[in-house]
Design a protein around this motif. Structure first.
Motif, PDB file in Angstrom:
ATOM      1  N   ALA A  90       0.709   6.703  15.878  1.00 58.50           N
ATOM      2  CA  ALA A  90       1.428   6.942  14.625  1.00 58.50           C
ATOM      3  C   ALA A  90       1.790   5.622  13.960  1.00 58.50           C
ATOM      4  O   ALA A  90       1.675   5.472  12.737  1.00 58.50           O
ATOM      5  N   THR A  91       2.236   4.650  14.773  1.00 55.35           N
ATOM      6  CA  THR A  91       2.575   3.325  14.239  1.00 55.35           C
ATOM      7  C   THR A  91       1.347   2.656  13.645  1.00 55.35           C
ATOM      8  O   THR A  91       1.393   2.083  12.553  1.00 55.35           O
ATOM      9  N   ARG A  92       0.237   2.754  14.355  1.00 57.08           N
ATOM     10  CA  ARG A  92      -1.009   2.148  13.890  1.00 57.08           C
ATOM     11  C   ARG A  92      -1.456   2.770  12.569  1.00 57.08           C
ATOM     12  O   ARG A  92      -1.821   2.062  11.629  1.00 57.08           O
ATOM     13  N   GLU A  93      -1.389   4.089  12.491  1.00 57.09           N
ATOM     14  CA  GLU A  93      -1.811   4.763  11.268  1.00 57.09           C
ATOM     15  C   GLU A  93      -0.881   4.423  10.112  1.00 57.09           C
ATOM     16  O   GLU A  93      -1.344   4.245   8.977  1.00 57.09           O
ATOM     17  N   SER A  94       0.405   4.316  10.377  1.00 57.23           N
ATOM     18  CA  SER A  94       1.355   3.940   9.330  1.00 57.23           C
ATOM     19  C   SER A  94       1.060   2.541   8.814  1.00 57.23           C
ATOM     20  O   SER A  94       1.138   2.281   7.599  1.00 57.23           O
ATOM     21  N   MET A  95       0.706   1.636   9.720  1.00 57.99           N
ATOM     22  CA  MET A  95       0.354   0.276   9.317  1.00 57.99           C
ATOM     23  C   MET A  95      -0.893   0.274   8.439  1.00 57.99           C
ATOM     24  O   MET A  95      -0.953  -0.427   7.420  1.00 57.99           O
ATOM     25  N   LEU A  96      -1.891   1.066   8.829  1.00 59.56           N
ATOM     26  CA  LEU A  96      -3.123   1.126   8.049  1.00 59.56           C
ATOM     27  C   LEU A  96      -2.863   1.700   6.656  1.00 59.56           C
ATOM     28  O   LEU A  96      -3.369   1.180   5.661  1.00 59.56           O
ATOM     29  N   ASP A  97      -2.066   2.741   6.586  1.00 59.24           N
ATOM     30  CA  ASP A  97      -1.749   3.344   5.286  1.00 59.24           C
ATOM     31  C   ASP A  97      -0.994   2.355   4.391  1.00 59.24           C
ATOM     32  O   ASP A  97      -1.251   2.272   3.184  1.00 59.24           O
ATOM     33  N   ALA A  98      -0.068   1.603   4.997  1.00 53.29           N
ATOM     34  CA  ALA A  98       0.694   0.615   4.227  1.00 53.29           C
ATOM     35  C   ALA A  98      -0.215  -0.511   3.747  1.00 53.29           C
ATOM     36  O   ALA A  98      -0.085  -0.995   2.613  1.00 53.29           O
ATOM     37  N   ALA A  99      -1.141  -0.931   4.596  1.00 56.44           N
ATOM     38  CA  ALA A  99      -2.085  -1.986   4.217  1.00 56.44           C
ATOM     39  C   ALA A  99      -2.963  -1.525   3.065  1.00 56.44           C
ATOM     40  O   ALA A  99      -3.233  -2.280   2.120  1.00 56.44           O
ATOM     41  N   ILE A 100      -3.407  -0.276   3.114  1.00 57.31           N
ATOM     42  CA  ILE A 100      -4.252   0.270   2.049  1.00 57.31           C
ATOM     43  C   ILE A 100      -3.481   0.345   0.736  1.00 57.31           C
ATOM     44  O   ILE A 100      -4.007  -0.007  -0.328  1.00 57.31           O
ATOM     45  N   SER A 136      -3.069  -2.170  -4.858  1.00 57.60           N
ATOM     46  CA  SER A 136      -2.363  -2.727  -6.014  1.00 57.60           C
ATOM     47  C   SER A 136      -3.266  -3.645  -6.824  1.00 57.60           C
ATOM     48  O   SER A 136      -3.005  -3.912  -7.998  1.00 57.60           O
ATOM     49  N   GLY A 137      -4.326  -4.146  -6.171  1.00 60.42           N
ATOM     50  CA  GLY A 137      -5.240  -5.052  -6.851  1.00 60.42           C
ATOM     51  C   GLY A 137      -4.793  -6.499  -6.832  1.00 60.42           C
ATOM     52  O   GLY A 137      -5.508  -7.389  -7.303  1.00 60.42           O
ATOM     53  N   ASP A 138      -3.618  -6.771  -6.290  1.00 57.42           N
ATOM     54  CA  ASP A 138      -3.099  -8.132  -6.213  1.00 57.42           C
ATOM     55  C   ASP A 138      -3.898  -8.921  -5.180  1.00 57.42           C
ATOM     56  O   ASP A 138      -3.955  -8.517  -4.010  1.00 57.42           O
ATOM     57  N   PRO A 139      -4.543 -10.033  -5.562  1.00 52.38           N
ATOM     58  CA  PRO A 139      -5.319 -10.816  -4.611  1.00 52.38           C
ATOM     59  C   PRO A 139      -4.492 -11.272  -3.406  1.00 52.38           C
ATOM     60  O   PRO A 139      -5.024 -11.435  -2.303  1.00 52.38           O
ATOM     61  N   GLY A 140      -3.188 -11.450  -3.614  1.00 50.68           N
ATOM     62  CA  GLY A 140      -2.327 -11.878  -2.506  1.00 50.68           C
ATOM     63  C   GLY A 140      -2.136 -10.817  -1.452  1.00 50.68           C
ATOM     64  O   GLY A 140      -1.613 -11.097  -0.369  1.00 50.68           O
ATOM     65  N   LEU A 188     -11.116  -0.433   6.991  1.00 49.35           N
ATOM     66  CA  LEU A 188     -12.378   0.128   6.526  1.00 49.35           C
ATOM     67  C   LEU A 188     -12.760   1.372   7.316  1.00 49.35           C
ATOM     68  O   LEU A 188     -13.216   2.370   6.754  1.00 49.35           O
ATOM     69  N   ARG A 189     -12.567   1.326   8.620  1.00 48.94           N
ATOM     70  CA  ARG A 189     -12.891   2.482   9.469  1.00 48.94           C
ATOM     71  C   ARG A 189     -11.993   3.668   9.114  1.00 48.94           C
ATOM     72  O   ARG A 189     -12.440   4.813   9.060  1.00 48.94           O
ATOM     73  N   HIS A 190     -10.725   3.360   8.849  1.00 52.68           N
ATOM     74  CA  HIS A 190      -9.750   4.393   8.505  1.00 52.68           C
ATOM     75  C   HIS A 190     -10.136   5.085   7.204  1.00 52.68           C
ATOM     76  O   HIS A 190     -10.095   6.318   7.100  1.00 52.68           O
ATOM     77  N   ALA A 232      -8.409  -0.163  -2.802  1.00 52.70           N
ATOM     78  CA  ALA A 232      -8.085  -1.087  -1.709  1.00 52.70           C
ATOM     79  C   ALA A 232      -9.331  -1.801  -1.222  1.00 52.70           C
ATOM     80  O   ALA A 232      -9.323  -3.022  -0.976  1.00 52.70           O
ATOM     81  N   ILE A 233     -10.414  -1.071  -1.078  1.00 52.48           N
ATOM     82  CA  ILE A 233     -11.669  -1.663  -0.606  1.00 52.48           C
ATOM     83  C   ILE A 233     -12.183  -2.703  -1.590  1.00 52.48           C
ATOM     84  O   ILE A 233     -12.674  -3.766  -1.186  1.00 52.48           O
ATOM     85  N   GLU A 234     -12.067  -2.427  -2.885  1.00 58.49           N
ATOM     86  CA  GLU A 234     -12.529  -3.386  -3.885  1.00 58.49           C
ATOM     87  C   GLU A 234     -11.729  -4.680  -3.813  1.00 58.49           C
ATOM     88  O   GLU A 234     -12.283  -5.780  -3.943  1.00 58.49           O
ATOM     89  N   THR A 235     -10.416  -4.568  -3.603  1.00 53.39           N
ATOM     90  CA  THR A 235      -9.580  -5.768  -3.468  1.00 53.39           C
ATOM     91  C   THR A 235      -9.996  -6.567  -2.252  1.00 53.39           C
ATOM     92  O   THR A 235     -10.092  -7.809  -2.293  1.00 53.39           O
ATOM     93  N   LEU A 236     -10.256  -5.873  -1.155  1.00 54.01           N
ATOM     94  CA  LEU A 236     -10.674  -6.540   0.076  1.00 54.01           C
ATOM     95  C   LEU A 236     -12.030  -7.206  -0.100  1.00 54.01           C
ATOM     96  O   LEU A 236     -12.228  -8.360   0.303  1.00 54.01           O
ATOM     97  N   ARG A 237     -12.955  -6.504  -0.711  1.00 50.43           N
ATOM     98  CA  ARG A 237     -14.292  -7.075  -0.928  1.00 50.43           C
ATOM     99  C   ARG A 237     -14.224  -8.333  -1.784  1.00 50.43           C
ATOM    100  O   ARG A 237     -14.938  -9.316  -1.528  1.00 50.43           O
ATOM    101  N   ALA A 238     -13.375  -8.311  -2.801  1.00 51.97           N
ATOM    102  CA  ALA A 238     -13.258  -9.463  -3.699  1.00 51.97           C
ATOM    103  C   ALA A 238     -12.736 -10.702  -2.973  1.00 51.97           C
ATOM    104  O   ALA A 238     -13.008 -11.834  -3.393  1.00 51.97           O
TER     105      ALA A 238
END
Length: 207
Positions: free
Chosen positions: A18-28, A33-37, A70-72, A112-118
């Motif tokens: 549950a903690t891992r999934e919450s972290m992944l959701d928060a990261a996504i 947001s599109g913020d490069p940071g 990405l897997r998530h 989220a994926i587009e921000t990561l790819r960039a």
């Protein structure tokens, strides 16, 4: 192991998942947001409400975190041409793929994926050297997408080489249309989607 220890272990495992999934959701959400940071490890940890050490405990390093993200998203997305019956025509199958991808590209996961790819290195060798897990995950998507397209058109007399060509250009073409929608455009996007659909049907329907 006693019954009590087994129960405690299962509870701990559930909490960890549950903690891992919450972290992944928060990261996504942060990446979307599109913020490069947002690709900063410390930024992600702050968004998650944890220390970077806690994130590393779950994912190993930033490369492990991005690969897990990405897997998530892939697991949540599933196959794009879902619920298309085997009796569907060529046009119906192409329309399902185009419509599903168009809708999906507007979602949080895709942003989220587009921000990561960039944020990733453009040079493939450098990318694979610095972020081997993330690069491998992206590479697996290519094969999975081609397999999805093959299954989507199974049972139809479709040339495999033309199908591979279509599978190669659809993602980029649809991202272009989705980008036009996000940026604002004078282009008729419904017309654009219909044009892509007609072009693919014509190409795959050639004898």
């Amino acid at each position: 192991m006693t019954d009590v220890e087994m129960v405690v272990g299962r509870r701990a495992n559930k909490r960890g998942l549950a903690t891992r999934e919450s972290m992944l959701d928060a990261a996504i959400r942060s990446l979307a947001s599109g913020d490069p940071g947002a690709v900063s490890g410390n930024r992600i940890a702050k968004e998650i409400g944890a220390t970077w050490g806690t994130v590393k405990y779950q994912f190993g390093d930033i490369d492990g975190l991005w690969a897990a993200v990405l897997r998530h998203t892939a697991e949540r997305r599933g196959d794009l041409p879902a619920n298309v019956p085997s009796t569907a025509s060529l046009r119906e199958r192409v329309t399902a793929i185009i419509d599903n991808m168009y809708d999906g590209l507007a979602g949080t996961d895709s942003r989220a994926i587009e921000t990561l790819r960039a944020a990733m290195p453009r040079d493939r060798d450098e990318f694979e050297r610095l972020y081997p897990l993330t690069a491998a995950e992206f590479a697996s998507w290519r094969d999975a997408w081609l397999d999805t397209c093959r299954r989507a058109f199974a049972g139809l007399d479709v040339d495999p080489e033309r199908l591979a060509e279509v599978a190669a250009f659809i993602p980029g073409a649809m991202r272009g249309i989705a980008s036009e929608k996000q940026l604002g455009t004078y282009t008729d996007l419904d017309l654009a989607r219909r044009g892509i659909t007609n072009a693919i049907v014509a190409l795959l329907g050639m004898s």
